[in-house]
Motif scaffolding. Structure first.
Motif, PDB file in Angstrom:
ATOM      1  N   MET A   1       0.846  -1.189   0.000  1.00 55.14           N
ATOM      2  CA  MET A   1       0.000   0.000   0.000  1.00 55.14           C
ATOM      3  C   MET A   1       0.883   1.241   0.000  1.00 55.14           C
ATOM      4  SD  MET A   1      -2.702   1.291   2.912  1.00 55.14           S
ATOM      5  CE  MET A   1      -3.783  -0.110   2.666  1.00 55.14           C
ATOM      6  N   THR A   2       0.561   2.189  -0.859  1.00 55.73           N
ATOM      7  CA  THR A   2       1.255   3.473  -0.880  1.00 55.73           C
ATOM      8  C   THR A   2       0.323   4.550  -0.346  1.00 55.73           C
ATOM      9  OG1 THR A   2       0.550   3.860  -3.163  1.00 55.73           O
ATOM     10  CG2 THR A   2       2.693   2.803  -2.841  1.00 55.73           C
ATOM     11  N   TRP A   3       0.893   5.703  -0.047  1.00 54.26           N
ATOM     12  CA  TRP A   3       0.123   6.799   0.539  1.00 54.26           C
ATOM     13  C   TRP A   3       0.294   8.053  -0.312  1.00 54.26           C
ATOM     14  CZ3 TRP A   3      -2.825   5.854   4.871  1.00 54.26           C
ATOM     15  CH2 TRP A   3      -2.563   4.668   5.551  1.00 54.26           C
ATOM     16  N   PHE A   4      -0.837   8.698  -0.613  1.00 49.92           N
ATOM     17  CA  PHE A   4      -0.815   9.983  -1.293  1.00 49.92           C
ATOM     18  C   PHE A   4      -0.788  11.054  -0.216  1.00 49.92           C
ATOM     19  CE2 PHE A   4      -3.582  13.491  -3.035  1.00 49.92           C
ATOM     20  CZ  PHE A   4      -2.564  14.083  -3.763  1.00 49.92           C
ATOM     21  N   LYS A   5       0.296  11.825  -0.157  1.00 47.97           N
ATOM     22  CA  LYS A   5       0.507  12.752   0.939  1.00 47.97           C
ATOM     23  C   LYS A   5       0.013  14.158   0.583  1.00 47.97           C
ATOM     24  CE  LYS A   5       4.609  10.187   2.344  1.00 47.97           C
ATOM     25  NZ  LYS A   5       6.075  10.254   2.618  1.00 47.97           N
ATOM     26  N   VAL A   6      -0.664  14.768   1.533  1.00 52.68           N
ATOM     27  CA  VAL A   6      -1.142  16.143   1.397  1.00 52.68           C
ATOM     28  C   VAL A   6      -0.538  16.950   2.529  1.00 52.68           C
ATOM     29  CG1 VAL A   6      -3.149  17.664   1.293  1.00 52.68           C
ATOM     30  CG2 VAL A   6      -3.294  15.331   0.378  1.00 52.68           C
ATOM     31  N   ASP A   7       0.202  17.995   2.199  1.00 52.01           N
ATOM     32  CA  ASP A   7       0.840  18.829   3.206  1.00 52.01           C
ATOM     33  C   ASP A   7      -0.209  19.534   4.058  1.00 52.01           C
ATOM     34  OD1 ASP A   7       2.183  21.542   4.124  1.00 52.01           O
ATOM     35  OD2 ASP A   7       3.807  20.143   3.654  1.00 52.01           O
ATOM     36  N   ASP A   8       0.098  19.728   5.355  1.00 50.29           N
ATOM     37  CA  ASP A   8      -0.885  20.352   6.237  1.00 50.29           C
ATOM     38  C   ASP A   8      -1.080  21.837   5.968  1.00 50.29           C
ATOM     39  OD1 ASP A   8       1.490  21.286   7.208  1.00 50.29           O
ATOM     40  OD2 ASP A   8       1.326  20.357   9.185  1.00 50.29           O
ATOM     41  N   SER A   9      -0.269  22.423   5.098  1.00 53.39           N
ATOM     42  CA  SER A   9      -0.484  23.823   4.702  1.00 53.39           C
ATOM     43  C   SER A   9      -1.169  23.921   3.338  1.00 53.39           C
ATOM     44  CB  SER A   9       0.860  24.564   4.656  1.00 53.39           C
ATOM     45  OG  SER A   9       1.723  23.999   3.663  1.00 53.39           O
ATOM     46  N   PHE A  10      -1.614  22.777   2.817  1.00 51.34           N
ATOM     47  CA  PHE A  10      -2.254  22.751   1.501  1.00 51.34           C
ATOM     48  C   PHE A  10      -3.472  23.671   1.453  1.00 51.34           C
ATOM     49  CE2 PHE A  10      -5.443  20.811  -1.348  1.00 51.34           C
ATOM     50  CZ  PHE A  10      -4.740  20.811  -2.541  1.00 51.34           C
ATOM     51  N   HIS A  11      -4.241  23.701   2.544  1.00 48.07           N
ATOM     52  CA  HIS A  11      -5.500  24.447   2.545  1.00 48.07           C
ATOM     53  C   HIS A  11      -5.318  25.948   2.351  1.00 48.07           C
ATOM     54  CE1 HIS A  11      -3.971  24.841   6.635  1.00 48.07           C
ATOM     55  NE2 HIS A  11      -4.718  25.927   6.750  1.00 48.07           N
ATOM     56  N   SER A  12      -4.119  26.464   2.709  1.00 48.36           N
ATOM     57  CA  SER A  12      -3.900  27.907   2.633  1.00 48.36           C
ATOM     58  C   SER A  12      -2.941  28.317   1.520  1.00 48.36           C
ATOM     59  CB  SER A  12      -3.353  28.408   3.987  1.00 48.36           C
ATOM     60  OG  SER A  12      -2.129  27.754   4.310  1.00 48.36           O
ATOM     61  N   HIS A  13      -2.555  27.378   0.665  1.00 52.89           N
ATOM     62  CA  HIS A  13      -1.631  27.705  -0.416  1.00 52.89           C
ATOM     63  C   HIS A  13      -2.343  28.576  -1.459  1.00 52.89           C
ATOM     64  CE1 HIS A  13       1.225  27.234  -3.715  1.00 52.89           C
ATOM     65  NE2 HIS A  13       2.092  26.788  -2.817  1.00 52.89           N
ATOM     66  N   PRO A  14      -1.664  29.573  -2.005  1.00 53.83           N
ATOM     67  CA  PRO A  14      -2.310  30.448  -3.006  1.00 53.83           C
ATOM     68  C   PRO A  14      -2.887  29.690  -4.190  1.00 53.83           C
ATOM     69  CG  PRO A  14      -0.246  31.408  -2.264  1.00 53.83           C
ATOM     70  CD  PRO A  14      -0.305  30.041  -1.660  1.00 53.83           C
ATOM     71  N   LYS A  15      -2.216  28.643  -4.644  1.00 52.18           N
ATOM     72  CA  LYS A  15      -2.737  27.863  -5.765  1.00 52.18           C
ATOM     73  C   LYS A  15      -4.054  27.181  -5.395  1.00 52.18           C
ATOM     74  CE  LYS A  15       1.757  26.877  -7.902  1.00 52.18           C
ATOM     75  NZ  LYS A  15       2.690  25.807  -8.345  1.00 52.18           N
ATOM     76  N   VAL A  16      -4.138  26.712  -4.163  1.00 54.12           N
ATOM     77  CA  VAL A  16      -5.351  26.045  -3.704  1.00 54.12           C
ATOM     78  C   VAL A  16      -6.493  27.047  -3.568  1.00 54.12           C
ATOM     79  CG1 VAL A  16      -6.379  24.757  -1.790  1.00 54.12           C
ATOM     80  CG2 VAL A  16      -4.045  24.244  -2.548  1.00 54.12           C
ATOM     81  N   LEU A  17      -6.185  28.209  -3.042  1.00 53.96           N
ATOM     82  CA  LEU A  17      -7.219  29.237  -2.883  1.00 53.96           C
ATOM     83  C   LEU A  17      -7.748  29.719  -4.222  1.00 53.96           C
ATOM     84  CD1 LEU A  17      -5.580  31.333  -0.013  1.00 53.96           C
ATOM     85  CD2 LEU A  17      -7.371  29.607   0.174  1.00 53.96           C
ATOM     86  N   ALA A  18      -6.974  29.532  -5.289  1.00 50.39           N
ATOM     87  CA  ALA A  18      -7.401  29.979  -6.612  1.00 50.39           C
ATOM     88  C   ALA A  18      -8.275  28.956  -7.320  1.00 50.39           C
ATOM     89  CB  ALA A  18      -6.177  30.294  -7.472  1.00 50.39           C
ATOM     90  N   ALA A  19      -8.405  27.747  -6.776  1.00 54.76           N
ATOM     91  CA  ALA A  19      -9.166  26.684  -7.426  1.00 54.76           C
ATOM     92  C   ALA A  19     -10.501  26.472  -6.727  1.00 54.76           C
ATOM     93  CB  ALA A  19      -8.358  25.381  -7.422  1.00 54.76           C
ATOM     94  N   GLU A  20     -11.482  25.993  -7.475  1.00 48.13           N
ATOM     95  CA  GLU A  20     -12.794  25.691  -6.923  1.00 48.13           C
ATOM     96  C   GLU A  20     -12.732  24.414  -6.079  1.00 48.13           C
ATOM     97  OE1 GLU A  20     -15.506  27.481  -7.069  1.00 48.13           O
ATOM     98  OE2 GLU A  20     -14.550  29.044  -8.291  1.00 48.13           O
ATOM     99  N   PRO A  21     -13.606  24.285  -5.073  1.00 49.80           N
ATOM    100  CA  PRO A  21     -13.605  23.082  -4.227  1.00 49.80           C
ATOM    101  C   PRO A  21     -13.752  21.789  -5.024  1.00 49.80           C
ATOM    102  CG  PRO A  21     -14.916  24.797  -3.195  1.00 49.80           C
ATOM    103  CD  PRO A  21     -14.542  25.301  -4.563  1.00 49.80           C
ATOM    104  N   ALA A  22     -14.587  21.802  -6.076  1.00 51.28           N
ATOM    105  CA  ALA A  22     -14.764  20.591  -6.875  1.00 51.28           C
ATOM    106  C   ALA A  22     -13.470  20.187  -7.569  1.00 51.28           C
ATOM    107  CB  ALA A  22     -15.870  20.794  -7.905  1.00 51.28           C
ATOM    108  N   ALA A  23     -12.715  21.191  -8.033  1.00 52.02           N
ATOM    109  CA  ALA A  23     -11.433  20.890  -8.670  1.00 52.02           C
ATOM    110  C   ALA A  23     -10.446  20.319  -7.663  1.00 52.02           C
ATOM    111  CB  ALA A  23     -10.866  22.157  -9.302  1.00 52.02           C
ATOM    112  N   LEU A  24     -10.468  20.828  -6.432  1.00 54.84           N
ATOM    113  CA  LEU A  24      -9.598  20.289  -5.400  1.00 54.84           C
ATOM    114  C   LEU A  24      -9.986  18.856  -5.043  1.00 54.84           C
ATOM    115  CD1 LEU A  24      -9.361  23.397  -3.039  1.00 54.84           C
ATOM    116  CD2 LEU A  24      -7.747  22.655  -4.809  1.00 54.84           C
ATOM    117  N   GLY A  25     -11.286  18.569  -5.124  1.00 58.80           N
ATOM    118  CA  GLY A  25     -11.727  17.188  -4.917  1.00 58.80           C
ATOM    119  C   GLY A  25     -11.148  16.256  -5.957  1.00 58.80           C
ATOM    120  N   LEU A  26     -11.107  16.700  -7.204  1.00 57.62           N
ATOM    121  CA  LEU A  26     -10.497  15.907  -8.259  1.00 57.62           C
ATOM    122  C   LEU A  26      -9.012  15.725  -8.000  1.00 57.62           C
ATOM    123  CD1 LEU A  26     -10.491  14.506 -11.027  1.00 57.62           C
ATOM    124  CD2 LEU A  26     -10.163  16.763 -12.064  1.00 57.62           C
TER     125      LEU A  26
END
Length: 228
Positions: A1-26
């Motif tokens: 089993m491998t793990w897809f890692k998400v940084d704990d600062s992902f939620h506040s990154h400028p790139k993330v803030l520029a994307a829609e929630p549905a796109a982040l879900g993808l």
């Protein structure tokens, strides 16, 4: 089993803030798919519709936000290798794990044939190969490499001592053994709570509904009576 890692600062990154929630879900679902298929962050075009509805347009939003890059035949995660293991690394780790398992089985087989017995005879495969209980399996629990967290309910009880002193008690204090005893006490307490909360037999009080000994005996007796 491998793990897809998400940084704990992902939620506040400028790139993330520029994307829609549905796109982040993808982005998250596609990351899980890539980790499972060892594609090194590449998502083929034909896979997108299987991940989320309207994935094609959502992928364009991820490209515009800088989270994905367009590639031939699909899309690629930005800086995948900086946060997630590459295919070669995962395959090497799996190969090493299989070799460790073969060596352990060989030792256990030899110990079983030893008339005098040995430390390996009481070794437990789960004490060495335990599915990580943290999302990031590269991080160690308890600050000691000689103790492995062991809290899965469907497994047997964890050892009450560290792996170094599993068969040889220590006369002095051992931090890893202390952590192991705490984990064993927690496992016992959780087991008692599960037993207390489990459904009981409607006929025989105090017996578990899924494994009632009197009911089993009655069924066994009825089966013997029906035989010619």
């Amino acid at each position: 089993m491998t793990w897809f890692k998400v940084d704990d600062s992902f939620h506040s990154h400028p790139k993330v803030l520029a994307a829609e929630p549905a796109a982040l879900g993808l982005w998250v679902v596609a990351g899980s798919w890539s980790g499972a298929n060892l594609s090194d962050g590449f998502i083929p075009d034909h896979v997108l519709p299987r991940l989320l509805p309207d994935a094609a347009s959502l992928a364009q939003q991820l490209v515009a936000a800088g989270l994905w890059k367009r590639a031939r035949g699909g899309y690629r995660f930005h800086d995948w290798g900086d946060f997630n293991p590459k295919r070669e690394e995962v395959e090497e780790e799996r190969k090493a794990a299989r070799e460790r398992m073969r060596n352990l089985r060989t030792k256990r087989k030899g110990a079983a044939q030893d008339a005098n017995g040995s430390a390996e005879q009481s070794a437990n495969v789960r004490d060495v190969f335990v599915t990580p209980t943290r999302p990031d399996p590269t991080r160690k629990e308890g600050g000691s490499s000689s103790y492995v967290t062991h809290d899965r309910a469907h497994e047997g009880p964890p050892p009450s001592r560290c792996t170094e002193h599993l068969t040889t008690p220590t006369s002095g204090p051992c931090r890893a053994c202390g952590d192991a005893r705490k984990a064993r006490d927690q496992w016992d307490a959780d087991r008692r709570r599960r037993i207390d909360a489990a459904p009981t037999c409607r006929i025989h009080r105090g017996q578990p509904a899924h494994n009632c000994a009197p009911c089993r005996s009655e069924r066994l007796g009825a089966d013997h009576q029906e035989q010619p």
